[in-house]
Design a protein around this motif. Structure first.
Motif, PDB file in Angstrom:
ATOM      1  N   LEU A  22      -3.738  90.673  77.051  1.00 25.31           N
ATOM      2  CA  LEU A  22      -5.118  90.264  77.285  1.00 25.31           C
ATOM      3  C   LEU A  22      -5.216  89.321  78.467  1.00 25.31           C
ATOM      4  N   VAL A  66      -5.267  83.348  76.123  1.00 21.67           N
ATOM      5  CA  VAL A  66      -4.688  84.321  75.199  1.00 21.67           C
ATOM      6  C   VAL A  66      -3.760  85.221  75.992  1.00 21.67           C
ATOM      7  N   SER A  69      -1.504  90.129  72.374  1.00 21.35           N
ATOM      8  CA  SER A  69      -2.076  90.480  71.080  1.00 21.35           C
ATOM      9  C   SER A  69      -1.206  91.556  70.438  1.00 21.35           C
ATOM     10  N   GLN A  70      -0.964  91.436  69.137  1.00 21.51           N
ATOM     11  CA  GLN A  70      -0.100  92.385  68.440  1.00 21.51           C
ATOM     12  C   GLN A  70      -0.704  92.807  67.108  1.00 21.51           C
ATOM     13  N   THR A 104      -4.229  91.524  63.157  1.00 19.93           N
ATOM     14  CA  THR A 104      -3.912  91.338  64.571  1.00 19.93           C
ATOM     15  C   THR A 104      -3.563  89.877  64.832  1.00 19.93           C
ATOM     16  N   LYS A 106      -2.730  86.951  67.663  1.00 18.01           N
ATOM     17  CA  LYS A 106      -2.917  86.591  69.068  1.00 18.01           C
ATOM     18  C   LYS A 106      -2.129  85.319  69.347  1.00 18.01           C
ATOM     19  N   GLY A 108      -0.908  82.497  72.512  1.00 13.68           N
ATOM     20  CA  GLY A 108      -1.264  82.051  73.850  1.00 13.68           C
ATOM     21  C   GLY A 108      -0.906  80.598  74.070  1.00 13.68           C
ATOM     22  N   ALA A 184       4.000  85.813  75.253  1.00 16.06           N
ATOM     23  CA  ALA A 184       2.836  85.015  75.631  1.00 16.06           C
ATOM     24  C   ALA A 184       3.176  84.056  76.764  1.00 16.06           C
TER      25      ALA A 184
END
Length: 213
Positions: A22, A66, A69-70, A104, A106, A108, A184
């Motif tokens: 992202l 961010v 994302s997984q 999901t 995220k 970051g 990340a």
């Protein structure tokens, strides 16, 4: 309640979904915006330090970057059985729950604590370590798949809540072990580097210093 020791030893299935960068899109958009901004301002060489500070200020306004994302899906069987003073199991009290938990993650970087200082054509950036920003369940497919109840040891709401918490723990633990935070970190460095180079020029290099966890 579920036997925590048995829950902890159950095979855990983590189906890693797509890893979505992202931050790359964010970096590109901000980089283009920075390029246009500084092309209009056209700062001379001696003002590049101030320009770098302005670029970084814009970036920090996001607060959180961010990076990745997984998607994941955990499907597992959670048994429970009463014991006789923890000496041996009472097999006629056994129950079990098949549970699916999908969501999901995220991960970051917190840009609110970021620091930057220019040194000639080198921009130094200090950041906190990446962390899991959110863990959002997909409630359309998450939930109990099958119950094998037992009147002598019925399944309670708190048992399902415990499974839910266990799935959250497993998902985050597996993501960290699988390198999500490192992904990340790499993405954050790429985005910030892209931003500075787009705004200031390819001759600028960005050096990152990551604070200890």
């Amino acid at each position: 309640m579920l036997d925590s020791k048995k829950v902890a030893t159950i095979n855990k299935v983590l189906a890693k979904g797509k890893l979505v960068a992202l931050g790359a899109l964010v970096g590109i958009l901000l980089g283009v915006g920075g390029t246009i901004f500084f092309q209009n301002c056209n700062p001379p060489g001696e003002d590049k330090g101030a320009a770098a500070t302005a670029v970084f200020g814009r970036f920090v306004e996001q607060t959180e970057l961010v990076g990745i994302s997984q998607d994941y899906c955990i499907v597992d069987k959670y048994p429970d059985v009463e014991t006789f003073f923890d000496l041996f199991d009472l097999p006629w009290t056994a129950n079990s729950v098949w549970y699916r938990y999908a969501g999901t993650l995220k991960a970051g970087v917190n840009m609110d604590t970021a620091e930057m200082w220019p040194d000639g054509t080198v921009v130094h950036v200090t950041l906190d370590q990446p962390y899991i920003i959110s863990n959002t369940p997909n409630m359309d497919i998450s939930g109990v798949l099958e119950e094998n109840n037992n009147i002598l040891n019925p399944i309670h709401v708190e048992d399902v809540d415990e499974i839910h918490r266990e799935c959250i723990r497993i998902s985050e633990e597996n993501a960290v072990e699988g390198g999500l935070l490192e992904e990340a970190r790499i993405q954050a460095e790429s985005d910030i580097t892209t931003l500075f180079k787009s705004a200031l020029g390819d001759e600028y290099n960005v050096v990152f210093d990551w604070r200890a966890a």
